[in-house]
Design a protein around this motif. Structure first.
Motif, PDB file in Angstrom:
ATOM      1  N   LEU A  46       0.832  -1.209   0.000  1.00 31.21           N
ATOM      2  CA  LEU A  46       0.000   0.000   0.000  1.00 31.21           C
ATOM      3  C   LEU A  46       0.865   1.256   0.000  1.00 31.21           C
ATOM      4  O   LEU A  46       0.527   2.266  -0.636  1.00 31.21           O
ATOM      5  CB  LEU A  46      -0.934  -0.010   1.214  1.00 31.21           C
ATOM      6  CG  LEU A  46      -2.112  -0.990   1.137  1.00 31.21           C
ATOM      7  CD1 LEU A  46      -2.836  -1.080   2.470  1.00 31.21           C
ATOM      8  CD2 LEU A  46      -3.101  -0.570   0.054  1.00 31.21           C
TER       9      LEU A  46
ATOM     10  N   PHE B   9       2.668   9.985  -9.852  1.00 34.33           N
ATOM     11  CA  PHE B   9       1.700  10.296 -10.906  1.00 34.33           C
ATOM     12  C   PHE B   9       1.305  11.778 -10.863  1.00 34.33           C
ATOM     13  O   PHE B   9       1.223  12.437 -11.902  1.00 34.33           O
ATOM     14  CB  PHE B   9       0.449   9.419 -10.756  1.00 34.33           C
ATOM     15  CG  PHE B   9      -0.541   9.618 -11.860  1.00 34.33           C
ATOM     16  CD1 PHE B   9      -0.400   8.955 -13.056  1.00 34.33           C
ATOM     17  CD2 PHE B   9      -1.601  10.499 -11.709  1.00 34.33           C
ATOM     18  CE1 PHE B   9      -1.301   9.148 -14.091  1.00 34.33           C
ATOM     19  CE2 PHE B   9      -2.506  10.698 -12.732  1.00 34.33           C
ATOM     20  CZ  PHE B   9      -2.357  10.022 -13.927  1.00 34.33           C
TER      21      PHE B   9
ATOM     22  N   PHE C 139      -2.204   9.389   2.491  1.00 36.82           N
ATOM     23  CA  PHE C 139      -2.550   7.957   2.525  1.00 36.82           C
ATOM     24  C   PHE C 139      -1.323   7.126   2.929  1.00 36.82           C
ATOM     25  O   PHE C 139      -1.385   6.293   3.842  1.00 36.82           O
ATOM     26  CB  PHE C 139      -3.080   7.546   1.143  1.00 36.82           C
ATOM     27  CG  PHE C 139      -3.328   6.083   0.978  1.00 36.82           C
ATOM     28  CD1 PHE C 139      -4.262   5.427   1.757  1.00 36.82           C
ATOM     29  CD2 PHE C 139      -2.638   5.352   0.022  1.00 36.82           C
ATOM     30  CE1 PHE C 139      -4.494   4.073   1.602  1.00 36.82           C
ATOM     31  CE2 PHE C 139      -2.866   4.003  -0.143  1.00 36.82           C
ATOM     32  CZ  PHE C 139      -3.789   3.359   0.652  1.00 36.82           C
TER      33      PHE C 139
ATOM     34  N   ALA D 254       4.854   0.876 -12.630  1.00 38.73           N
ATOM     35  CA  ALA D 254       3.496   0.531 -12.195  1.00 38.73           C
ATOM     36  C   ALA D 254       3.074  -0.821 -12.790  1.00 38.73           C
ATOM     37  O   ALA D 254       2.453  -1.643 -12.100  1.00 38.73           O
ATOM     38  CB  ALA D 254       2.514   1.631 -12.602  1.00 38.73           C
TER      39      ALA D 254
ATOM     40  N   THR E 189       2.213  -4.313 -10.830  1.00 39.98           N
ATOM     41  CA  THR E 189       0.979  -5.064 -11.057  1.00 39.98           C
ATOM     42  C   THR E 189       1.292  -6.543 -11.250  1.00 39.98           C
ATOM     43  O   THR E 189       0.649  -7.409 -10.649  1.00 39.98           O
ATOM     44  CB  THR E 189       0.252  -4.527 -12.311  1.00 39.98           C
ATOM     45  OG1 THR E 189       0.122  -3.123 -12.195  1.00 39.98           O
ATOM     46  CG2 THR E 189      -1.128  -5.143 -12.466  1.00 39.98           C
TER      47      THR E 189
ATOM     48  N   THR F 214       2.721  -8.167  -7.991  1.00 40.42           N
ATOM     49  CA  THR F 214       1.678  -8.288  -6.964  1.00 40.42           C
ATOM     50  C   THR F 214       0.711  -9.402  -7.329  1.00 40.42           C
ATOM     51  O   THR F 214       0.253 -10.148  -6.462  1.00 40.42           O
ATOM     52  CB  THR F 214       0.914  -6.953  -6.804  1.00 40.42           C
ATOM     53  OG1 THR F 214       1.857  -5.920  -6.554  1.00 40.42           O
ATOM     54  CG2 THR F 214      -0.066  -7.006  -5.650  1.00 40.42           C
TER      55      THR F 214
ATOM     56  N   MET G 263      -5.097  -5.894  -4.180  1.00 43.22           N
ATOM     57  CA  MET G 263      -3.864  -5.126  -4.402  1.00 43.22           C
ATOM     58  C   MET G 263      -3.493  -5.079  -5.885  1.00 43.22           C
ATOM     59  O   MET G 263      -3.040  -4.071  -6.376  1.00 43.22           O
ATOM     60  CB  MET G 263      -2.695  -5.765  -3.631  1.00 43.22           C
ATOM     61  CG  MET G 263      -2.615  -5.437  -2.155  1.00 43.22           C
ATOM     62  SD  MET G 263      -2.650  -3.718  -1.687  1.00 43.22           S
ATOM     63  CE  MET G 263      -1.495  -2.939  -2.747  1.00 43.22           C
ATOM     64  N   THR G 264      -3.697  -6.233  -6.553  1.00 35.57           N
ATOM     65  CA  THR G 264      -3.369  -6.290  -7.982  1.00 35.57           C
ATOM     66  C   THR G 264      -4.204  -5.272  -8.760  1.00 35.57           C
ATOM     67  O   THR G 264      -3.681  -4.587  -9.652  1.00 35.57           O
ATOM     68  CB  THR G 264      -3.629  -7.714  -8.517  1.00 35.57           C
ATOM     69  OG1 THR G 264      -2.889  -8.640  -7.732  1.00 35.57           O
ATOM     70  CG2 THR G 264      -3.204  -7.844  -9.956  1.00 35.57           C
TER      71      THR G 264
ATOM     72  N   THR H 144      -5.493  -2.515  -7.623  1.00 36.34           N
ATOM     73  CA  THR H 144      -4.992  -1.175  -7.278  1.00 36.34           C
ATOM     74  C   THR H 144      -3.822  -0.791  -8.177  1.00 36.34           C
ATOM     75  O   THR H 144      -3.811   0.290  -8.791  1.00 36.34           O
ATOM     76  CB  THR H 144      -4.538  -1.145  -5.793  1.00 36.34           C
ATOM     77  OG1 THR H 144      -5.615  -1.561  -4.984  1.00 36.34           O
ATOM     78  CG2 THR H 144      -4.078   0.233  -5.380  1.00 36.34           C
ATOM     79  N   PHE H 145      -2.841  -1.695  -8.272  1.00 38.08           N
ATOM     80  CA  PHE H 145      -1.675  -1.401  -9.116  1.00 38.08           C
ATOM     81  C   PHE H 145      -2.056  -1.380 -10.595  1.00 38.08           C
ATOM     82  O   PHE H 145      -1.474  -0.616 -11.377  1.00 38.08           O
ATOM     83  CB  PHE H 145      -0.560  -2.417  -8.847  1.00 38.08           C
ATOM     84  CG  PHE H 145       0.193  -2.140  -7.574  1.00 38.08           C
ATOM     85  CD1 PHE H 145       0.913  -0.967  -7.415  1.00 38.08           C
ATOM     86  CD2 PHE H 145       0.164  -3.031  -6.527  1.00 38.08           C
ATOM     87  CE1 PHE H 145       1.591  -0.696  -6.234  1.00 38.08           C
ATOM     88  CE2 PHE H 145       0.834  -2.775  -5.343  1.00 38.08           C
ATOM     89  CZ  PHE H 145       1.552  -1.598  -5.197  1.00 38.08           C
ATOM     90  N   GLY H 146      -3.032  -2.210 -10.962  1.00 38.94           N
ATOM     91  CA  GLY H 146      -3.501  -2.202 -12.349  1.00 38.94           C
ATOM     92  C   GLY H 146      -4.082  -0.845 -12.725  1.00 38.94           C
ATOM     93  O   GLY H 146      -3.790  -0.309 -13.808  1.00 38.94           O
TER      94      GLY H 146
ATOM     95  N   LEU I 155      -3.339   2.000 -11.347  1.00 36.70           N
ATOM     96  CA  LEU I 155      -2.222   2.956 -11.406  1.00 36.70           C
ATOM     97  C   LEU I 155      -1.449   2.804 -12.717  1.00 36.70           C
ATOM     98  O   LEU I 155      -1.021   3.808 -13.314  1.00 36.70           O
ATOM     99  CB  LEU I 155      -1.291   2.745 -10.207  1.00 36.70           C
ATOM    100  CG  LEU I 155      -1.875   3.122  -8.841  1.00 36.70           C
ATOM    101  CD1 LEU I 155      -0.976   2.636  -7.705  1.00 36.70           C
ATOM    102  CD2 LEU I 155      -2.064   4.637  -8.725  1.00 36.70           C
ATOM    103  N   ALA I 156      -1.291   1.552 -13.159  1.00 38.84           N
ATOM    104  CA  ALA I 156      -0.569   1.318 -14.419  1.00 38.84           C
ATOM    105  C   ALA I 156      -1.354   1.889 -15.606  1.00 38.84           C
ATOM    106  O   ALA I 156      -0.781   2.537 -16.490  1.00 38.84           O
ATOM    107  CB  ALA I 156      -0.332  -0.182 -14.607  1.00 38.84           C
TER     108      ALA I 156
ATOM    109  N   SER J   3      -3.562   4.337 -15.545  1.00 39.68           N
ATOM    110  CA  SER J   3      -3.542   5.808 -15.500  1.00 39.68           C
ATOM    111  C   SER J   3      -2.201   6.346 -15.998  1.00 39.68           C
ATOM    112  O   SER J   3      -2.146   7.365 -16.699  1.00 39.68           O
ATOM    113  CB  SER J   3      -3.850   6.300 -14.085  1.00 39.68           C
ATOM    114  OG  SER J   3      -2.945   5.753 -13.171  1.00 39.68           O
TER     115      SER J   3
ATOM    116  N   VAL K  58      -6.360   7.163 -10.432  1.00 38.59           N
ATOM    117  CA  VAL K  58      -5.471   7.139  -9.261  1.00 38.59           C
ATOM    118  C   VAL K  58      -6.288   7.253  -7.981  1.00 38.59           C
ATOM    119  O   VAL K  58      -6.040   6.549  -6.992  1.00 38.59           O
ATOM    120  CB  VAL K  58      -4.426   8.278  -9.348  1.00 38.59           C
ATOM    121  CG1 VAL K  58      -3.597   8.351  -8.074  1.00 38.59           C
ATOM    122  CG2 VAL K  58      -3.511   8.062 -10.526  1.00 38.59           C
TER     123      VAL K  58
ATOM    124  N   LEU L 269      -6.596   4.710  -4.889  1.00 41.20           N
ATOM    125  CA  LEU L 269      -6.381   5.071  -3.479  1.00 41.20           C
ATOM    126  C   LEU L 269      -7.581   4.672  -2.615  1.00 41.20           C
ATOM    127  O   LEU L 269      -7.409   4.210  -1.485  1.00 41.20           O
ATOM    128  CB  LEU L 269      -6.105   6.575  -3.348  1.00 41.20           C
ATOM    129  CG  LEU L 269      -4.762   7.059  -3.901  1.00 41.20           C
ATOM    130  CD1 LEU L 269      -4.608   8.555  -3.692  1.00 41.20           C
ATOM    131  CD2 LEU L 269      -3.596   6.328  -3.240  1.00 41.20           C
TER     132      LEU L 269
ATOM    133  N   GLY M  46      -7.257   1.185  -2.018  1.00 43.75           N
ATOM    134  CA  GLY M  46      -6.192   1.013  -1.017  1.00 43.75           C
ATOM    135  C   GLY M  46      -6.699   1.284   0.390  1.00 43.75           C
ATOM    136  O   GLY M  46      -6.354   0.577   1.338  1.00 43.75           O
TER     137      GLY M  46
END
Lengths: 189, 52
Positions: A34, A44, A68, A161, A165, A168, B1-2, B4-6, B8-9, B11, B27, B31, B34
């Motif tokens: 996180l 970003f 956060f 990023a 992904t 993770t 979590m995956t 979340t990162f997806g 971000l990727a 964006s 994003v 968050l 998250g």
């Protein structure tokens, strides 16, 4: 340029965490992941400033992400600050090893303590940057090399990023990431 | 979590390739996701021993 420096600093920290992860063979916990997500959010926001020009909304993305991340890193620091408290049973113990620090330390601090420092620094830096109003005025056409540099930086952010992904997914799939240290990551089998 | 990162990727990708400003909303979605994961993980009363 300041935003570009901030963005590359965050990317550098994330890549450094990867080096740490692979060299010590330590899988990141949920809270660690996180914090990484928060760092991508900060990068970003800075990347938007670099690519689209400075805007209060872009700084807002940085600030929300940093708050956060700060909440998570403080939480994780507090979890490990008292070695006499067993987080598994939620009971105090007489053994100082009940709640050891998570992972190896870097320059004397654990990564989550560094997280507190980094997220606090970002909030301070964004606050100071807001004092300079000239950045929000319409700009002249920027030089081509600067645009190319910005594009390369954002591409680096995308690569990091995307990498996060993939790793993770390998670690947690689409569900929760387990925190008991017995993670099912086929790379280290 | 995956996921979340997806987000971000994706964006980052739209910002890189299309210079799209709306990526920030992805994003924010990441968050929020998250925060949900974080609050589920915290379980304040049990893990911190706090009486809320």
């Amino acid at each position: 340029m300041l935003n570009f420096a901030g963005m590359t600093a965050m990317i550098g920290i994330l890549l450094g965490a990867y080096v740490y992860q692979f060299s010590y063979r330590e899988l990141p916990c949920t809270l660690c992941l996180l914090q990484r997500a928060a760092m991508v959010g900060i990068a970003f926001g800075a990347a938007m400033n670099v690519r689209l020009g400075p805007d209060p909304r872009h700084y807002g993305v940085c600030l929300v992400s940093a708050m956060f991340g700060l909440a998570i890193s403080i939480r994780q620091t507090l979890l490990h600050i008292n070695p006499f408290f067993d987080t598994q049973t939620a009971q105090p113990t007489l053994e100082a090893t009940a709640n050891p620090p998570f992972g190896e330390s870097v320059m004397g601090f654990n990564l989550y303590v560094w997280g507190v420092v980094i997220f606090g620094t970002v909030i301070l830096a964004v606050g100071i940057t807001q004092l300079f109003r000239g950045q929000f005025e319409p700009r002249k056409t920027e030089p081509e090399w600067l645009g190319r540099l910005a594009s390369t930086g954002v591409a680096m952010l995308f690569v990091v990023a995307a990498l996060l992904t993939v790793t993770t997914f390998m670690e947690c799939g689409f569900g929760d990431c387990p925190n008991d240290g017995s993670w099912n990551w086929w790379i280290f089998r | 979590m995956t996921v979340t990162f997806g987000l971000l990727a994706v964006s980052s990708y739209v910002l890189w390739r299309r210079k799209a400003g709306w990526g920030w909303s992805l994003v924010m979605a990441a968050l929020v996701l998250g925060i949900i994961i974080f609050t589920r993980d915290v379980d304040f009363s049990a893990k911190l021993g706090l009486q809320l």
